[in-house]
Design a protein around this motif. Structure first.
Motif, PDB file in Angstrom:
ATOM      1  N   VAL A 228      33.604  15.380 -19.734  1.00  0.00           N
ATOM      2  CA  VAL A 228      33.162  14.506 -20.640  1.00  0.00           C
ATOM      3  C   VAL A 228      34.241  13.461 -21.346  1.00  0.00           C
ATOM      4  CG1 VAL A 228      31.442  16.199 -21.522  1.00  0.00           C
ATOM      5  CG2 VAL A 228      33.602  16.060 -22.382  1.00  0.00           C
ATOM      6  N   GLU A 229      33.846  12.309 -21.688  1.00  0.00           N
ATOM      7  CA  GLU A 229      34.623  11.476 -22.168  1.00  0.00           C
ATOM      8  C   GLU A 229      34.329  11.371 -23.899  1.00  0.00           C
ATOM      9  OE1 GLU A 229      35.132   7.633 -20.181  1.00  0.00           O
ATOM     10  OE2 GLU A 229      34.995   8.608 -18.513  1.00  0.00           O
TER      11      GLU A 229
ATOM     12  N   GLU B 299      32.976  10.967 -31.004  1.00  0.00           N
ATOM     13  CA  GLU B 299      31.581  10.032 -30.289  1.00  0.00           C
ATOM     14  C   GLU B 299      31.667  10.389 -28.644  1.00  0.00           C
ATOM     15  OE1 GLU B 299      29.930   5.647 -29.612  1.00  0.00           O
ATOM     16  OE2 GLU B 299      31.622   5.996 -31.016  1.00  0.00           O
ATOM     17  N   LEU B 300      30.455  10.496 -28.127  1.00  0.00           N
ATOM     18  CA  LEU B 300      30.381  10.973 -26.929  1.00  0.00           C
ATOM     19  C   LEU B 300      30.242   9.604 -25.848  1.00  0.00           C
ATOM     20  CD1 LEU B 300      27.905  13.925 -27.265  1.00  0.00           C
ATOM     21  CD2 LEU B 300      30.439  14.181 -27.271  1.00  0.00           C
ATOM     22  N   LYS B 301      31.241   9.426 -25.258  1.00  0.00           N
ATOM     23  CA  LYS B 301      30.957   8.245 -24.448  1.00  0.00           C
ATOM     24  C   LYS B 301      30.344   8.326 -23.189  1.00  0.00           C
ATOM     25  CE  LYS B 301      33.401   5.481 -27.384  1.00  0.00           C
ATOM     26  NZ  LYS B 301      32.795   4.422 -28.001  1.00  0.00           N
ATOM     27  N   ARG B 302      30.714   9.565 -22.602  1.00  0.00           N
ATOM     28  CA  ARG B 302      29.987   9.750 -21.138  1.00  0.00           C
ATOM     29  C   ARG B 302      30.132  11.315 -21.049  1.00  0.00           C
ATOM     30  NH1 ARG B 302      32.873   6.415 -16.383  1.00  0.00           N
ATOM     31  NH2 ARG B 302      31.973   4.821 -17.825  1.00  0.00           N
TER      32      ARG B 302
ATOM     33  N   LYS C 231      27.289  14.710 -18.984  1.00  0.00           N
ATOM     34  CA  LYS C 231      25.996  15.344 -18.862  1.00  0.00           C
ATOM     35  C   LYS C 231      25.632  16.835 -19.553  1.00  0.00           C
ATOM     36  CE  LYS C 231      25.029  12.669 -14.352  1.00  0.00           C
ATOM     37  NZ  LYS C 231      24.956  12.868 -12.894  1.00  0.00           N
TER      38      LYS C 231
ATOM     39  N   THR D  40      24.692  10.921 -24.734  1.00  0.00           N
ATOM     40  CA  THR D  40      25.846   9.754 -24.834  1.00  0.00           C
ATOM     41  C   THR D  40      25.538   9.101 -26.002  1.00  0.00           C
ATOM     42  OG1 THR D  40      26.179   9.773 -22.482  1.00  0.00           O
ATOM     43  CG2 THR D  40      26.878   7.866 -23.578  1.00  0.00           C
ATOM     44  N   GLY D  41      26.467   8.594 -26.869  1.00  0.00           N
ATOM     45  CA  GLY D  41      26.268   7.808 -28.133  1.00  0.00           C
ATOM     46  C   GLY D  41      26.211   8.517 -29.236  1.00  0.00           C
TER      47      GLY D  41
ATOM     48  N   ARG E 127      31.031  20.226 -21.905  1.00  0.00           N
ATOM     49  CA  ARG E 127      30.246  19.929 -20.805  1.00  0.00           C
ATOM     50  C   ARG E 127      29.275  20.918 -20.317  1.00  0.00           C
ATOM     51  NH1 ARG E 127      31.643  20.998 -15.605  1.00  0.00           N
ATOM     52  NH2 ARG E 127      33.663  22.464 -15.163  1.00  0.00           N
TER      53      ARG E 127
END
Length: 299
Positions: free
Chosen positions: A163-164, A235-238, A240, A256-257, A156
């Motif tokens: 981060v998710e 995979e980046l779900k959430r 910044k 994200t994505g 992050r």
């Protein structure tokens, strides 16, 4: 392995820039090599930083194509940088420590000339290390590619929240994770950032990849060691300001994505150590591994 016959003719020298007092030791090494009958070349940036014009210089690509071995005078960061660039050429690397820790640059400056002579004369221990390669995918297209000797780190941004991440291994879902990030480490990197995040020590010859969460939200989210044949997709779900770092030296901004695909690199690197070098001795000396606390002479 140990060998006892000369193997090297052209030796390249790479030096960490902006190192106080490095000029005299560099000249000592150059003169020693020339007196030994070796052809000496300098990496282009090294020649420029030191202002050396009487020794041939060449690019990293030229070194990979022509040099028989590379002497690196610097710290582990200098070694990491040149090792990644030379991995495709399988050029052996010798490290003279000008840094602090010196895990990969393991020859002390005060011993460098006799030790270097023995290594280049063929009396050494050669050790092969694996690398990782990764690419950042966005909308089905690769937007960044990198390699790592130590680790690939998804993390992050400063001041951002967790981060998710969603992680798949070999097309099988592994887990969703909320954390400050995730370290994907080679055995070499297991003594670096991964160790400070609570990861395991992996012997360099072990065929494994360690996945170590950084400050995970769930206390049950523990490090895991995977086979080095694994294909890892994150995979980046959430989150910044997410970054993907390769050995903390090259990085890409991610969103994200995005997906980060990580696997074992087809290339390896070879370190030439002094005869008698021991990984366990390195752990004891550099990390004070398995030392008892001081008891003021009392047992």
């Amino acid at each position: 392995m140990s060998v006892t016959h000369p193997m090297y003719n052209t030796i390249a020298l790479v030096v960490r820039p902006n190192t106080t007092g490095i000029e005299e030791p560099v000249r000592d090494v150059i003169n020693f090599l020339k007196q030994g009958g070796y052809s000496v070349v300098l990496e282009s940036d090294t020649a420029e930083h030191l202002g050396i014009t009487d020794i041939p210089s060449m690019s990293v690509q030229g070194i990979g194509e022509r040099a028989d071995a590379v002497v690196v005078m610097g710290g582990d960061g200098t070694m990491l940088g040149i090792a990644r660039q030379l991995a495709a050429y399988d050029t052996p690397l010798i490290g003279i420590n000008q840094g602090r820790l010196g895990f990969m640059t393991d020859i002390r400056q005060e011993d460098m000339l006799p030790v270097l002579g023995r290594i280049l004369g063929g009396t050494h221990k050669a050790e092969r290390r694996t690398l990782l390669e990764g690419r950042v995918m966005r909308d089905g297209k690769a937007i960044f590619f990198g390699t790592a000797v130590n680790d690939v780190v998804v993390s992050r941004g400063a001041g951002a929240g967790m981060v998710e991440l969603s992680v798949d291994v070999d097309n099988q879902f592994m887990y969703n994770q909320r954390s400050d990030g995730l370290i994907i480490s080679t055995p070499t990197g297991s003594t670096a950032y991964a160790l400070s995040a609570g990861g395991p020590l992996l012997h360099p010859t072990l065929g494994g990849i360690a996945m170590v969460p950084i400050a995970p939200h769930a206390l049950s989210n523990r490090p895991i060691v995977l086979p080095d044949s694994s294909e890892i997709v994150i995979e980046l779900k959430r989150g910044k300001d997410i970054t993907v770092n390769f050995d903390m030296q090259t990085f890409a901004s991610a969103a994200t994505g995005d997906q980060i695909h990580i696997r074992l690199s087809p290339h390896t690197i070879t370190f030439l150590h002094p005869e008698g070098w021991s990984y366990y001795n390195t752990l004891r000396e550099k990390l004070h591994w398995n030392e008892y606390p001081s008891t003021d002479g009392k047992i």
